[in-house]
Design a protein around this motif. Sequence first.
Motif, PDB file in Angstrom:
ATOM      1  N   HIS A 118       0.729  -1.253   0.042  1.00  0.00           N
ATOM      2  CA  HIS A 118      -0.051   0.116   0.063  1.00  0.00           C
ATOM      3  C   HIS A 118       0.778   1.163  -0.134  1.00  0.00           C
ATOM      4  O   HIS A 118       0.465   2.286  -0.613  1.00  0.00           O
ATOM      5  CB  HIS A 118      -0.961   0.131   1.339  1.00  0.00           C
ATOM      6  N   PHE A 119       1.942   1.305   0.565  1.00  0.00           N
ATOM      7  CA  PHE A 119       2.858   2.422   0.663  1.00  0.00           C
ATOM      8  C   PHE A 119       4.184   2.268  -0.189  1.00  0.00           C
ATOM      9  O   PHE A 119       4.519   0.967  -0.519  1.00  0.00           O
ATOM     10  CB  PHE A 119       3.206   2.912   1.963  1.00  0.00           C
ATOM     11  N   GLY A 120       5.018   3.096  -0.125  1.00  0.00           N
ATOM     12  CA  GLY A 120       6.389   3.024  -0.858  1.00  0.00           C
ATOM     13  C   GLY A 120       7.138   1.758  -0.057  1.00  0.00           C
ATOM     14  O   GLY A 120       6.866   1.462   0.979  1.00  0.00           O
ATOM     15  N   ASP A 121       8.074   0.892  -0.987  1.00  0.00           N
ATOM     16  CA  ASP A 121       8.707  -0.058  -0.190  1.00  0.00           C
ATOM     17  C   ASP A 121       9.794   0.751   0.646  1.00  0.00           C
ATOM     18  O   ASP A 121      10.458   1.853   0.348  1.00  0.00           O
ATOM     19  CB  ASP A 121       9.492  -0.608  -1.328  1.00  0.00           C
ATOM     20  N   HIS A 122      10.022  -0.191   1.648  1.00  0.00           N
ATOM     21  CA  HIS A 122      11.288   0.466   2.584  1.00  0.00           C
ATOM     22  C   HIS A 122      12.486  -0.365   2.313  1.00  0.00           C
ATOM     23  O   HIS A 122      12.481  -1.656   1.861  1.00  0.00           O
ATOM     24  CB  HIS A 122      10.927   0.029   4.008  1.00  0.00           C
ATOM     25  N   PHE A 123      13.663   0.030   2.677  1.00  0.00           N
ATOM     26  CA  PHE A 123      14.983  -0.782   2.810  1.00  0.00           C
ATOM     27  C   PHE A 123      16.067  -0.459   3.719  1.00  0.00           C
ATOM     28  O   PHE A 123      15.868   0.544   4.213  1.00  0.00           O
ATOM     29  CB  PHE A 123      15.384  -0.555   1.108  1.00  0.00           C
ATOM     30  N   ASP A 156       6.606   5.900   4.972  1.00  0.00           N
ATOM     31  CA  ASP A 156       5.351   6.266   5.538  1.00  0.00           C
ATOM     32  C   ASP A 156       5.501   7.180   7.000  1.00  0.00           C
ATOM     33  O   ASP A 156       4.524   7.091   7.597  1.00  0.00           O
ATOM     34  CB  ASP A 156       4.381   5.136   5.542  1.00  0.00           C
ATOM     35  N   GLU A 157       6.587   7.780   7.106  1.00  0.00           N
ATOM     36  CA  GLU A 157       6.700   8.546   8.407  1.00  0.00           C
ATOM     37  C   GLU A 157       5.909   9.591   8.422  1.00  0.00           C
ATOM     38  O   GLU A 157       4.982   9.927   9.696  1.00  0.00           O
ATOM     39  CB  GLU A 157       8.088   8.984   8.565  1.00  0.00           C
ATOM     40  N   GLU A 158       5.547  10.557   7.538  1.00  0.00           N
ATOM     41  CA  GLU A 158       4.436  11.352   7.618  1.00  0.00           C
ATOM     42  C   GLU A 158       3.155  11.021   7.893  1.00  0.00           C
ATOM     43  O   GLU A 158       2.216  11.791   8.447  1.00  0.00           O
ATOM     44  CB  GLU A 158       4.641  12.476   6.307  1.00  0.00           C
ATOM     45  N   ILE A 159       2.653   9.804   7.751  1.00  0.00           N
ATOM     46  CA  ILE A 159       1.456   9.447   8.096  1.00  0.00           C
ATOM     47  C   ILE A 159       1.269   8.280   9.070  1.00  0.00           C
ATOM     48  O   ILE A 159       0.239   7.395   9.092  1.00  0.00           O
ATOM     49  CB  ILE A 159       0.588   8.832   6.851  1.00  0.00           C
ATOM     50  N   GLY A 160       2.200   8.389   9.930  1.00  0.00           N
ATOM     51  CA  GLY A 160       2.247   7.647  11.095  1.00  0.00           C
ATOM     52  C   GLY A 160       3.187   6.403  11.218  1.00  0.00           C
ATOM     53  O   GLY A 160       3.031   5.501  12.104  1.00  0.00           O
TER      54      GLY A 160
END
Length: 382
Positions: free
Chosen positions: A62-67, A145-149
Amino acid sequence: MEQQVVAYLKEKESEMVEVLKGLVEIESPSHDKEAVDQVGEQVQQLYKKYVGGSIQKFDNEHFGDHFRCEFGEGEEQILILAHMDTVWPKGTLEELPFRIDGDMLFGPGSFDMKGGIVQGLFAVNALKALNVPLKTKVVMLFTSDEEIGSESSRVLIEAEAKKSKYVLVLESAAASTQGKLKTSRKGVGMFTIKVQGRAAHSGIEPEKGISAIEELARQTIYLHGLTDFEKGTTLNIGLVKGGSASNVVAAEAEAELDLRVKNNAEFERVIPLIQGIKPTKEGLTVEVTGGINRPVMEKTPEITKMFETAKDIAKEHLGFELEDQASGGGSDGSFASQFAPTLDGLGPVGDGAHASNEHLLISQMPVRSALVALLITKLANE
């Protein structure tokens, strides 16, 4: 060694600006997976170019991939946190383009926190280029997704923090020319309040209606009244919606509530009051959902010691007096601090996070990058 690191990074100032320009001009609003992934691809390429080492990607539907990027060796690790998403919707660059005015670099996401990403990458690049010995490996975790929690990245942040000796957060410094670090943060609670009433024609038979909007207004006054500035506790309903037409008594209304506290005791005191609100008259229902979004980051003795180390580095090797402050905002450092000593605000010096005047100071980019590099060196070799 310290002066070599400082000199190396000062020579990289113009290159830092060019790299940051490339990131700012890829817009990356949190809810746009494709957009955030484009920034992610660029950051991975920059990591390969400037640092090297392994990259582990965490796919996200649902959100961008993390790495996760790992540099160096050792059983222990120092964790560096950075996020790639911004609050700015696509199209913002047309109104607020990347630009430079003297020492100020403007652009959406430049200060919060793409500038921090650049400074962090160049800090580790300096350690690699100058063969600075480290007894501890460095792990960089880039999230989306830091800006949305941090809904999807929290589990990764906490898992890495549990394995870490220290955590450094590349969020922007406190908004000022001094760029104070953040050694504590308020805890954040997020709640949704839904009110159900009864609709009626407001002109023909208003007495048959029960207004959900009126009830929500009463509850708003009550909840705002729980604010206690002396304790550092604030409640704010910042988003409301409801009703169907001006001539209809509103059957439904909804609000979003933001809670900020300085300590866990206030969470324990205030949350039951929020969750316990009751309708003020018969025929209404009030439903409250939500809870703690980010825990309190308290200034522990370990965090104080980390800050004093950074302060000594700034004075001895970078020529300025570093200060710290408490922040009313939350960050991923709030999660990490529950498991490892965490120092936040190590990113850009500037102002205007989430505002149209968002900018950073170019001259401070190599200075703050050097602060991160020397802090890693000191902490890794303790």
